[in-house]
Design a protein around this motif. Structure first.
Motif, PDB file in Angstrom:
ATOM      1  N   VAL A  75      35.184   8.932  72.301  1.00  0.00           N
ATOM      2  CA  VAL A  75      35.230  10.360  72.735  1.00  0.00           C
ATOM      3  C   VAL A  75      36.696  10.827  72.555  1.00  0.00           C
ATOM      4  N   THR A  76      37.768  10.055  72.239  1.00  0.00           N
ATOM      5  CA  THR A  76      39.042  10.681  72.022  1.00  0.00           C
ATOM      6  C   THR A  76      39.274  11.199  70.606  1.00  0.00           C
ATOM      7  N   ARG A  77      38.329  10.805  69.691  1.00  0.00           N
ATOM      8  CA  ARG A  77      38.411  11.300  68.398  1.00  0.00           C
ATOM      9  C   ARG A  77      37.479  12.393  67.970  1.00  0.00           C
ATOM     10  N   ASP A  78      38.013  13.273  67.319  1.00  0.00           N
ATOM     11  CA  ASP A  78      37.376  14.583  67.271  1.00  0.00           C
ATOM     12  C   ASP A  78      36.259  14.200  65.968  1.00  0.00           C
ATOM     13  N   ALA A  79      36.971  13.499  65.149  1.00  0.00           N
ATOM     14  CA  ALA A  79      35.805  13.544  63.859  1.00  0.00           C
ATOM     15  C   ALA A  79      34.531  12.496  64.347  1.00  0.00           C
ATOM     16  N   ASP A  80      34.820  11.699  65.256  1.00  0.00           N
ATOM     17  CA  ASP A  80      33.632  10.785  65.841  1.00  0.00           C
ATOM     18  C   ASP A  80      32.531  11.820  66.548  1.00  0.00           C
ATOM     19  N   TRP A  81      33.058  12.923  67.337  1.00  0.00           N
ATOM     20  CA  TRP A  81      32.275  13.714  67.888  1.00  0.00           C
ATOM     21  C   TRP A  81      31.354  14.340  66.834  1.00  0.00           C
ATOM     22  N   GLY A  82      31.941  15.144  65.849  1.00  0.00           N
ATOM     23  CA  GLY A  82      31.312  15.853  64.687  1.00  0.00           C
ATOM     24  C   GLY A  82      30.059  14.763  64.093  1.00  0.00           C
ATOM     25  N   GLY A  83      30.549  13.607  63.964  1.00  0.00           N
ATOM     26  CA  GLY A  83      29.641  12.776  63.299  1.00  0.00           C
ATOM     27  C   GLY A  83      28.393  12.232  64.218  1.00  0.00           C
TER      28      GLY A  83
END
Length: 254
Positions: A61-69
């Protein structure tokens, strides 16, 4: 009639504890659920248990790219994001005298930055089709303790974030609601992992139960019931609210 029928939902920290209970209730209410968790093994096991009602996706949850994916994968499978539950969180005990800087930063990254990124992505995705955001805060965000300075601060942040997002969506006439749940002491694997430090299971349950007016600790299923309500159309006139599901923890005079 199932209260979340056909809704595409993403639950962070969905593999265990409160998150798992929310995933299970959402699936039972007809939602298509992404079990978003950094623990992919536990999330995969829950996916297998629930069959076609849910699937797992790795999310830090601390990684913006993970959210998009993660949201991309949910929308590829089940259509526009309709419900986001920001549930993932951690707690590192420590008072203002002995808390470490690295612990403060980590707790606020997971408990603060995580919900911020989730809300930001959700508002962008829900702008046209609408939806509901449910942030899992804590009564410790309202009634702090001296021994959990980072955790209490981070959960107060979540409550303020919830109101700010609700205000923005209202001011922009966006069909998005944002609310918070404030659990009290809830029986989760994380809670039980600390029982030894409290004198063992019997002593810990006695002490923790006494923190609530109802003289017992809560269950993850009781928190999940509130999440279903806030995610459903039954809460169509509810935004910017904080629901205390705490057995009277906040009002207990001790």
């Amino acid at each position: 009639m199932k209260r979340l029928a056909g809704k595409a939902a993403l639950v962070t920290g969905g593999a265990c504890g409160i998150g798992r209970a929310i995933v299970e209730r959402f699936a039972a209410e007809g939602a298509h659920v992404a079990i978003a968790d950094i623990d992919t093994a536990a999330a995969s096991n829950l996916e297998a248990e629930l069959g076609g009602a849910a699937f797992h996706v790795r999310l830090d949850v601390t990684r913006d790219a993970d959210w998009g994916g993660a949201i991309d994968e949910l929308e590829r499978r089940h259509g526009p994001l309709a419900v986001l539950v920001n549930n993932a969180g951690i707690n590192v005990p420590g008072s203002i005298a002995d808390a470490r800087e690295e612990d403060w930063r980590r707790v606020h990254e997971v408990n603060g930055l995580g919900p911020f990124l989730g809300c930001q992505h959700a508002v962008r995705r829900m702008r046209a089709s609408g939806g509901a955001i449910v942030n899992v805060a804590s009564v410790r965000g309202q009634r702090p303790s001296s021994g959990q300075v980072a955790y209490c601060s981070s959960k107060a942040l979540v409550l303020n974030l919830t109101e700010s997002v609700a205000l923005y969506c209202g001011e922009q006439n966006l069909p998005i609601r944002c609310n918070a749940i404030c659990p009290g002491v809830v029986d989760t694997p994380l809670l039980r992992s600390g029982f030894a430090a409290l004198g063992g299971e019997d002593e810990a349950l006695l002490r923790l139960s006494g923190l609530q007016v109802m003289n017992r600790i809560g269950t993850p299923e009781e928190i999940a019931a509130a999440a279903v309500f806030l995610a459903s159309d039954e809460a169509s006139f509810v935004t910017g609210a904080a629901f205390n599901i705490d057995g009277g923890f906040r009002i207990r005079d001790q």
